[in-house]
Write a protein that holds these residues in place. Structure first.
Motif, PDB file in Angstrom:
ATOM      1  N   CYS A  34      -7.782 -13.937   8.503  1.00  0.00           N
ATOM      2  CA  CYS A  34      -8.038 -12.793   8.183  1.00  0.00           C
ATOM      3  C   CYS A  34      -7.691 -11.834   9.537  1.00  0.00           C
ATOM      4  CB  CYS A  34      -9.609 -12.134   7.713  1.00  0.00           C
ATOM      5  SG  CYS A  34      -9.427 -13.034   6.052  1.00  0.00           S
TER       6      CYS A  34
ATOM      7  N   GLN B 191      -7.066 -12.610   0.504  1.00  0.00           N
ATOM      8  CA  GLN B 191      -8.691 -11.926  -0.257  1.00  0.00           C
ATOM      9  C   GLN B 191      -9.851 -11.467   0.434  1.00  0.00           C
ATOM     10  OE1 GLN B 191     -10.504 -15.103  -2.815  1.00  0.00           O
ATOM     11  NE2 GLN B 191      -8.475 -14.972  -4.164  1.00  0.00           N
ATOM     12  N   CYS B 192      -8.963 -10.924   1.835  1.00  0.00           N
ATOM     13  CA  CYS B 192      -9.537 -10.398   3.095  1.00  0.00           C
ATOM     14  C   CYS B 192     -10.729  -9.270   3.120  1.00  0.00           C
ATOM     15  CB  CYS B 192      -9.260  -9.914   4.600  1.00  0.00           C
ATOM     16  SG  CYS B 192      -7.959 -11.974   5.016  1.00  0.00           S
ATOM     17  N   PRO B 193     -11.804  -9.437   3.478  1.00  0.00           N
ATOM     18  CA  PRO B 193     -12.626  -8.489   3.138  1.00  0.00           C
ATOM     19  C   PRO B 193     -12.340  -7.615   3.519  1.00  0.00           C
ATOM     20  CG  PRO B 193     -14.139 -10.263   3.795  1.00  0.00           C
ATOM     21  CD  PRO B 193     -13.397 -10.993   4.305  1.00  0.00           C
ATOM     22  N   SER B 194     -13.084  -6.717   3.124  1.00  0.00           N
ATOM     23  CA  SER B 194     -12.594  -4.674   3.737  1.00  0.00           C
ATOM     24  C   SER B 194     -12.457  -4.865   5.388  1.00  0.00           C
ATOM     25  CB  SER B 194     -13.138  -4.073   3.403  1.00  0.00           C
ATOM     26  OG  SER B 194     -14.276  -3.687   3.360  1.00  0.00           O
ATOM     27  N   GLN B 195     -13.812  -5.730   5.819  1.00  0.00           N
ATOM     28  CA  GLN B 195     -14.260  -4.916   7.125  1.00  0.00           C
ATOM     29  C   GLN B 195     -12.310  -5.177   7.552  1.00  0.00           C
ATOM     30  OE1 GLN B 195     -16.158  -7.510   6.029  1.00  0.00           O
ATOM     31  NE2 GLN B 195     -16.148  -9.076   7.660  1.00  0.00           N
TER      32      GLN B 195
ATOM     33  N   LYS C  55      -4.792  -6.900  11.466  1.00  0.00           N
ATOM     34  CA  LYS C  55      -4.818  -6.025  12.131  1.00  0.00           C
ATOM     35  C   LYS C  55      -4.552  -6.299  13.948  1.00  0.00           C
ATOM     36  CE  LYS C  55      -9.094  -2.787  13.533  1.00  0.00           C
ATOM     37  NZ  LYS C  55      -9.386  -3.587  14.757  1.00  0.00           N
TER      38      LYS C  55
ATOM     39  N   SER D 244       0.731  -1.704  -0.433  1.00  0.00           N
ATOM     40  CA  SER D 244       0.150  -0.053   0.518  1.00  0.00           C
ATOM     41  C   SER D 244       0.770   1.725   0.035  1.00  0.00           C
ATOM     42  CB  SER D 244      -0.889  -0.211   1.759  1.00  0.00           C
ATOM     43  OG  SER D 244      -0.021  -0.293   2.825  1.00  0.00           O
TER      44      SER D 244
ATOM     45  N   ASP E  56      -9.498  -5.032   7.542  1.00  0.00           N
ATOM     46  CA  ASP E  56      -8.218  -4.367   7.023  1.00  0.00           C
ATOM     47  C   ASP E  56      -6.547  -5.483   7.267  1.00  0.00           C
ATOM     48  OD1 ASP E  56      -6.681  -2.157   7.744  1.00  0.00           O
ATOM     49  OD2 ASP E  56      -6.649  -1.914   9.501  1.00  0.00           O
TER      50      ASP E  56
ATOM     51  N   THR F 156      -4.701  -4.183   4.760  1.00  0.00           N
ATOM     52  CA  THR F 156      -3.942  -3.646   4.493  1.00  0.00           C
ATOM     53  C   THR F 156      -2.521  -3.789   4.919  1.00  0.00           C
ATOM     54  OG1 THR F 156      -4.628  -1.446   5.506  1.00  0.00           O
ATOM     55  CG2 THR F 156      -5.510  -1.831   3.487  1.00  0.00           C
TER      56      THR F 156
END
Ligand SMILES: *[C@@H]1O[C@H](CO)[C@@H](O)[C@H](O)[C@H]1NC(C)=O
Ligand SMILES: *[C@@H]1O[C@H](CO)[C@@H](O)[C@H](O)[C@H]1NC(C)=O
Ligand SMILES: *[C@@H]1O[C@H](CO)[C@@H](O)[C@H](O)[C@H]1NC(C)=O
Length: 349
Positions: free
Chosen positions: A326, A72-76, A330, A48, A78, A80
């Motif tokens: 996932c 491929q983790c969903p955005s919730q 975070k 990023s 985080d 990144t």
């Protein structure tokens, strides 16, 4: 003597491993049908920000040997700035290594053997209860973060949870034509749940699905169980917070009122409203429970009260283990900089 104990626990580990491979096969095969290609696995759109090095998260093994798409983790979640991999050549650069307990429990040699980078987190991951996690002794002073279904884990990965919904959910109860179902694959005659069932069946007809009992193909699970008013969500072992897909998936996703056998009612109430389930401990005897279920069967209004909570809440049960991974990205960004769990064995019991 000591040698004997070690051999036993090693055998246990192998046994559990084999058993879990079978379970995992059903768990994953339904979702991915074994069609994961290497291309899927290594696709990513990191980095990023160039000034922040990407945090490599190494899955030391695929859980129970079963692959799934990474990154491929969903955005919730985080995700990144993180890159998930199973490529052990990246070990010395990895910010975290996730050790899936049951894949490494046969011996210390299953753990990474290379020089350990000082800032690397080792994360101990299990979804099984302490009764099914043998041989944790060699994890002493090696693990930095825990990742389990237990709420006091560093990374909490429950089997399910409740979410508020906006009121547009369909909260009508599917038509019920049958009374009580139970799906059981591991029939251990000495377990509390099999003994309890032994008494209950004298007073109540239960449809038992699973190994050598009524067949239940995976794709028919919800459809079949939805016909039942009640589901016996009986855990294989009794431990704090150990409330599994038996409740979240088999019972709640099927709109069958869960009749639970597991930790205490107070423990269940940390995760569910009190009127969302029936606890075997609410009754002095199995006959008492049977009488109560018969009474509810004849009283639609009382049966419906077990669904009032659904007007604002809905149960969520991730179908796959991979969504748990996932959470690691975070978690390591927020983790304390130096920390070691003195003893997994003492903590996880
Ligand atoms: C693993 O990583 C190494 C080092 O980056 C690379 O040379 C190798 O091709 C990778 N292996 C796979 C299977 O991607
Ligand atoms: C709501 O659920 C009930 C019971 O499952 C079903 O019969 C009905 O068709 C559903 N209604 C809508 C609008 O989806
Ligand atoms: C993790 O634990 C190991 C072993 O005790 C320790 O050497 C290391 O400094 C710890 N790492 C972090 C990031 O806390």
């Amino acid at each position: 003597m000591e040698l004997k104990i070690q051999t036993l626990s090693f055998k246990h580990c192998l046994f559990f491993f084999t058993f879990q491979v079978v379970v995992a096969f059903f768990f994953f095969s339904a979702t991915f049908q074994g069609k994961v290609k290497p291309d899927d696995i290594f696709v990513t759109d990191v980095p990023s920000k160039p000034e922040e090095p990407v945090k490599i998260i190494l899955l030391w093994t695929w859980p129970f040997g079963t692959a799934f798409p990474l990154n491929q983790c969903p955005s919730q979640f985080d995700g990144t700035g993180c890159f998930f991999t199973v490529n052990r050549s990246l070990y010395s650069e990895a910010a975290a290594v996730v050790l899936h307990s049951r894949d490494v429990c046969s011996s210390k040699n299953q753990l990474p053997q290379m020089q350990r980078p000082p800032n690397q987190y080792w994360i101990w991951f299990t979804m099984e209860s302490p009764s099914h996690n043998p041989n944790t002794g060699f994890m002493e002073k090696l693990i930095n973060l825990t990742m389990t279904y237990r709420a006091d884990s560093d990374i909490f990965t429950p089997y399910g949870w409740l979410e508020r919904h906006d009121g547009t959910e369909n909260v009508s109860i599917p038509e019920k034509t049958k009374l009580v179902a139970w799906v059981v694959s591991n029939w251990n005659p000495n377990s509390r749940r099999v003994k309890y069932y032994g008494e209950l069946k004298n007073h109540l007809a239960v449809d038992v699905f699973g190994n050598q009992r009524l067949p239940l193909p995976r794709e028919k699970h919800i459809e079949t169980l939805s016909k039942y008013k009640f589901y016996l969500a009986f855990e294989n072992s009794i431990h704090e917070d150990y409330i599994t897909e038996k409740l979240w998936h088999n019972a709640l996703a099927s709109w069958a009122v869960p009749v639970v056998l597991g930790p205490t009612r107070a423990n269940y109430e940390r995760f569910l409203p009190p009127d969302a389930f029936i606890h075997v401990d609410d009754f002095p005897t199995a006959k008492g429970l049977a009488d109560y279920l018969h009474a509810l069967d004849k009283d639609d209004n009382r049966h419906k009260q077990y669904f009032y909570w659904r007007r604002s809440l809905k149960p969520v049960a991730p179908a796959r283990l991979n969504s748990h991974y996932c959470k690691v990205c975070k978690a390591i960004k927020e983790a304390p900089s130096y920390r070691t769990v003195p003893s997994i064995t003492n903590w996880f019991k």
